[in-house]
Every structure is written in C-alpha cells, then in structure tokens.
Motif scaffolding. Structure first.
Motif, PDB file in Angstrom:
ATOM      1  N   LEU A 119       0.821  -1.204   0.000  1.00  0.00           N
ATOM      2  CA  LEU A 119       0.000   0.000   0.000  1.00  0.00           C
ATOM      3  C   LEU A 119       0.860   1.261   0.000  1.00  0.00           C
ATOM      4  CD1 LEU A 119      -2.779   1.333   0.143  1.00  0.00           C
ATOM      5  CD2 LEU A 119      -2.709   1.038   2.627  1.00  0.00           C
ATOM      6  N   ASP A 120       1.909   1.282   0.808  1.00  0.00           N
ATOM      7  CA  ASP A 120       2.775   2.451   0.870  1.00  0.00           C
ATOM      8  C   ASP A 120       3.495   2.660  -0.459  1.00  0.00           C
ATOM      9  OD1 ASP A 120       4.026   4.662   2.121  1.00  0.00           O
ATOM     10  OD2 ASP A 120       5.797   3.452   2.541  1.00  0.00           O
ATOM     11  N   LYS A 121       3.982   1.590  -1.049  1.00  0.00           N
ATOM     12  CA  LYS A 121       4.657   1.676  -2.341  1.00  0.00           C
ATOM     13  C   LYS A 121       3.704   2.180  -3.421  1.00  0.00           C
ATOM     14  CE  LYS A 121       7.178  -1.156  -5.712  1.00  0.00           C
ATOM     15  NZ  LYS A 121       7.634  -2.539  -6.035  1.00  0.00           N
ATOM     16  N   SER A 122       2.470   1.676  -3.419  1.00  0.00           N
ATOM     17  CA  SER A 122       1.482   2.091  -4.410  1.00  0.00           C
ATOM     18  C   SER A 122       1.140   3.568  -4.274  1.00  0.00           C
ATOM     19  CB  SER A 122       0.207   1.245  -4.271  1.00  0.00           C
ATOM     20  OG  SER A 122       0.480  -0.121  -4.486  1.00  0.00           O
ATOM     21  N   LEU A 123       1.017   4.037  -3.038  1.00  0.00           N
ATOM     22  CA  LEU A 123       0.698   5.445  -2.812  1.00  0.00           C
ATOM     23  C   LEU A 123       1.835   6.342  -3.265  1.00  0.00           C
ATOM     24  CD1 LEU A 123      -1.301   7.517  -1.693  1.00  0.00           C
ATOM     25  CD2 LEU A 123      -0.253   7.211   0.555  1.00  0.00           C
ATOM     26  N   ARG A 124       3.070   5.946  -2.980  1.00  0.00           N
ATOM     27  CA  ARG A 124       4.219   6.742  -3.413  1.00  0.00           C
ATOM     28  C   ARG A 124       4.305   6.797  -4.933  1.00  0.00           C
ATOM     29  NH1 ARG A 124       8.440   4.113  -2.221  1.00  0.00           N
ATOM     30  NH2 ARG A 124       7.770   2.507  -0.751  1.00  0.00           N
ATOM     31  N   GLU A 125       4.002   5.706  -5.598  1.00  0.00           N
ATOM     32  CA  GLU A 125       4.018   5.684  -7.062  1.00  0.00           C
ATOM     33  C   GLU A 125       2.915   6.573  -7.632  1.00  0.00           C
ATOM     34  OE1 GLU A 125       3.716   1.587  -8.077  1.00  0.00           O
ATOM     35  OE2 GLU A 125       5.835   1.152  -7.667  1.00  0.00           O
ATOM     36  N   LEU A 126       1.745   6.568  -7.005  1.00  0.00           N
ATOM     37  CA  LEU A 126       0.649   7.425  -7.454  1.00  0.00           C
ATOM     38  C   LEU A 126       1.037   8.896  -7.336  1.00  0.00           C
ATOM     39  CD1 LEU A 126      -2.330   7.737  -8.353  1.00  0.00           C
ATOM     40  CD2 LEU A 126      -2.966   7.674  -5.932  1.00  0.00           C
ATOM     41  N   ASN A 127       1.670   9.264  -6.237  1.00  0.00           N
ATOM     42  CA  ASN A 127       2.092  10.650  -6.052  1.00  0.00           C
ATOM     43  C   ASN A 127       3.176  11.050  -7.044  1.00  0.00           C
ATOM     44  OD1 ASN A 127       0.767  12.128  -3.747  1.00  0.00           O
ATOM     45  ND2 ASN A 127       1.252  10.221  -2.716  1.00  0.00           N
ATOM     46  N   ALA A 128       4.049  10.121  -7.402  1.00  0.00           N
ATOM     47  CA  ALA A 128       5.135  10.428  -8.329  1.00  0.00           C
ATOM     48  C   ALA A 128       4.616  10.720  -9.738  1.00  0.00           C
ATOM     49  CB  ALA A 128       6.126   9.267  -8.372  1.00  0.00           C
ATOM     50  N   LYS A 129       3.438  10.205 -10.072  1.00  0.00           N
ATOM     51  CA  LYS A 129       2.875  10.386 -11.408  1.00  0.00           C
ATOM     52  C   LYS A 129       2.065  11.671 -11.545  1.00  0.00           C
ATOM     53  CE  LYS A 129       2.487   5.399 -12.165  1.00  0.00           C
ATOM     54  NZ  LYS A 129       1.539   4.260 -12.303  1.00  0.00           N
ATOM     55  N   ASN A 130       1.799  12.349 -10.441  1.00  0.00           N
ATOM     56  CA  ASN A 130       0.888  13.493 -10.469  1.00  0.00           C
ATOM     57  C   ASN A 130       1.520  14.719  -9.834  1.00  0.00           C
ATOM     58  OD1 ASN A 130      -2.005  12.416 -11.332  1.00  0.00           O
ATOM     59  ND2 ASN A 130      -1.070  10.845 -10.042  1.00  0.00           N
ATOM     60  N   GLY A 131       1.029  15.886 -10.252  1.00  0.00           N
ATOM     61  CA  GLY A 131       1.421  17.127  -9.607  1.00  0.00           C
ATOM     62  C   GLY A 131       0.525  17.454  -8.439  1.00  0.00           C
ATOM     63  N   ILE A 132      -0.396  16.517  -8.139  1.00  0.00           N
ATOM     64  CA  ILE A 132      -1.331  16.650  -7.019  1.00  0.00           C
ATOM     65  C   ILE A 132      -0.909  15.658  -5.942  1.00  0.00           C
ATOM     66  CG2 ILE A 132      -3.746  16.492  -6.298  1.00  0.00           C
ATOM     67  CD1 ILE A 132      -4.481  16.888  -9.265  1.00  0.00           C
ATOM     68  N   LYS A 133      -0.997  16.070  -4.692  1.00  0.00           N
ATOM     69  CA  LYS A 133      -0.590  15.200  -3.596  1.00  0.00           C
ATOM     70  C   LYS A 133      -1.774  14.343  -3.143  1.00  0.00           C
ATOM     71  CE  LYS A 133       1.993  15.389   0.723  1.00  0.00           C
ATOM     72  NZ  LYS A 133       2.639  16.293   1.708  1.00  0.00           N
ATOM     73  N   PHE A 134      -1.582  13.029  -3.122  1.00  0.00           N
ATOM     74  CA  PHE A 134      -2.599  12.089  -2.676  1.00  0.00           C
ATOM     75  C   PHE A 134      -2.241  11.535  -1.302  1.00  0.00           C
ATOM     76  CE2 PHE A 134      -3.340  12.178  -7.170  1.00  0.00           C
ATOM     77  CZ  PHE A 134      -4.685  11.883  -7.342  1.00  0.00           C
ATOM     78  N   ASP A 135      -3.278  11.354  -0.474  1.00  0.00           N
ATOM     79  CA  ASP A 135      -3.089  10.680   0.800  1.00  0.00           C
ATOM     80  C   ASP A 135      -4.388   9.971   1.167  1.00  0.00           C
ATOM     81  OD1 ASP A 135      -1.826   9.717   3.022  1.00  0.00           O
ATOM     82  OD2 ASP A 135      -1.703  11.622   4.087  1.00  0.00           O
TER      83      ASP A 135
END
Length: 228
Positions: free
Chosen positions: A102-118
């Motif tokens: 889950l942590d790895k997936s979230l970090r990858e999602l954030n790396a693809k976007n200029g928007i911060k996800f949490d």
C-alpha cells in the motif's frame, strides 16, 4: 495506454453554470494519472473489491482518499493467509517494521501526479466485521497498515473475548478524552495506532461500545472519542 481518471474539485476558482437546474456549482474536474492502476493493485493485494472516494482541496492541491475494501471472507481467514505470506504482500525493512504494498502504491501514485494524494480513511469490510483505520499523520495509514494487520492477529483472542464474541466494527485508533493529543508527539513515536482501539459489539440485540487497551490487553466500557 494509461488512462486519466477524473474526480470532482469542490473548491474551484471559478463556477460552472448548470442550465438544467438553473444555478451555478463550484465544481471542476481534475485529472489523476494512475489512479485506476492504484485501485487495481489494491484489489489484487487484498483480494477484494475497492470503492474509492476522492476529495480535492484546490487551495492545498491535495486529494484525500477514503478507501473501502470489501472482502468475501472472514477476518480470521485473512489473518491466517497474512501469516502465511499470501495475503497483502509485506516486507520487513532494515528497521524491523512491517511494510506492505500500500505504501509503495501510494508513493508511485504521487510520483505520477502534480497533485498530492493521501489516505484519510481505509476500511476493510469482512463478512463478520469491519476494520476502520483513520489517518494520524501524513501517509500514516499506508506506512502502518502492514503492522496494524499484524497486531490485529496478535490481539485477536483478546478483543474477541477468548474467541467467543466478534465485534462488528473495530476503529483504529481511538483516544481517551483526557489523553493529550499532540500531532508532533504522534509523528515522533508513531505509537498512536497501538494504544487504544474502539470496538462495537452486538450484545443481546443492543450496541455495546468498548475501548480495548492493547498494552493491557483489556476491554473497558467507556465512551469513545474518535479522531481523524
């Protein structure tokens, strides 16, 4: 080909006219790259069906996600597979913590976007109970989810009252009303998830709310004070 999923922003700098309803609504659509891949990976890792709600704050350029994962088996089945290493893939880093995908997936999602996800909340809906985990600090759910599942297994006998009664909801964590809530302190020791949990039982067709102390391995009949 990677798709862009759209979610609604409720804090736009301009309004759009809704001609059918006759009023303006402050809604715009924002694109998120890789959000569908994030959902698909969650479903593969947890062997469940995922529903995701997103709330975008344009002022902070941040997206808070509420994740619902529905599973067609019981909590004990998941814990057994978790201990066998074939449910929710985990790794043991050098600091002896428990990290899941889950942590790895979230970090990858954030790396693809200029928007911060949490993730502001994540709930696991099993056949007989629901585990609801709330955020304590930035990326706390993603960072601690592996350990939370492990600790649930360690305390399963205690919060089920010796395997005699299963709570229908488990809130991770809760705080006592007189307990000091200090964000900086939580960031420092990161132990807030493993002090007190809130449990709801169906006792003689009545709802019974209790607090479970992980350190004392005891249940207390007290009011619950939930904090996100």
């Amino acid at each position: 080909m990677k798709r862009k999923l759209l979610f609604i922003s409720h804090m736009s700098s301009f309004n759009k006219k809704n001609s059918k309803l006759g009023f303006t609504t402050p809604k715009t659509f924002e694109a998120a790259i890789g959000l569908d891949e994030f959902i698909n990976r969650l479903e593969r890792d947890f062997f469940g069906t995922v529903r995701l709600n997103c709330k975008y704050d344009a002022l902070s350029n941040k997206v808070d996600m509420v994740i619902y994962i529905h599973l067609n088996f019981q909590l004990l089945d998941c814990l057994r597979h978790f201990n066998n290493g074939d449910w929710v893939e985990v790794a043991i880093p050098k600091d002896n913590s428990i990290a899941c995908n889950l942590d790895k997936s979230l970090r990858e999602l954030n790396a693809k976007n200029g928007i911060k996800f949490d993730i502001s909340e994540l709930s696991l809906h099993f056949e007989e109970t629901t585990v609801i985990v709330s955020r304590l600090y930035e990326r706390s759910i993603a960072k601690q989810m592996g350990k939370i599942i492990s600790v649930i297994g360690q305390h399963y006998v205690y919060f089920t009252k010796g395997l005699t009664e299963m709570p229908y909801e488990i809130f991770v964590p809760v705080f006592e009303d007189d307990m000091p809530i200090a964000g900086n302190q939580l960031k420092k020791n990161k132990s807030g998830y493993f002090d007190y949990w809130g449990l709801y039982y169906d006792y003689e067709h009545q709802h019974q709310a209790m607090i479970y102390s992980l350190r004392k391995k005891k249940l207390y009949q007290e009011d619950l004070f939930l904090f996100e």
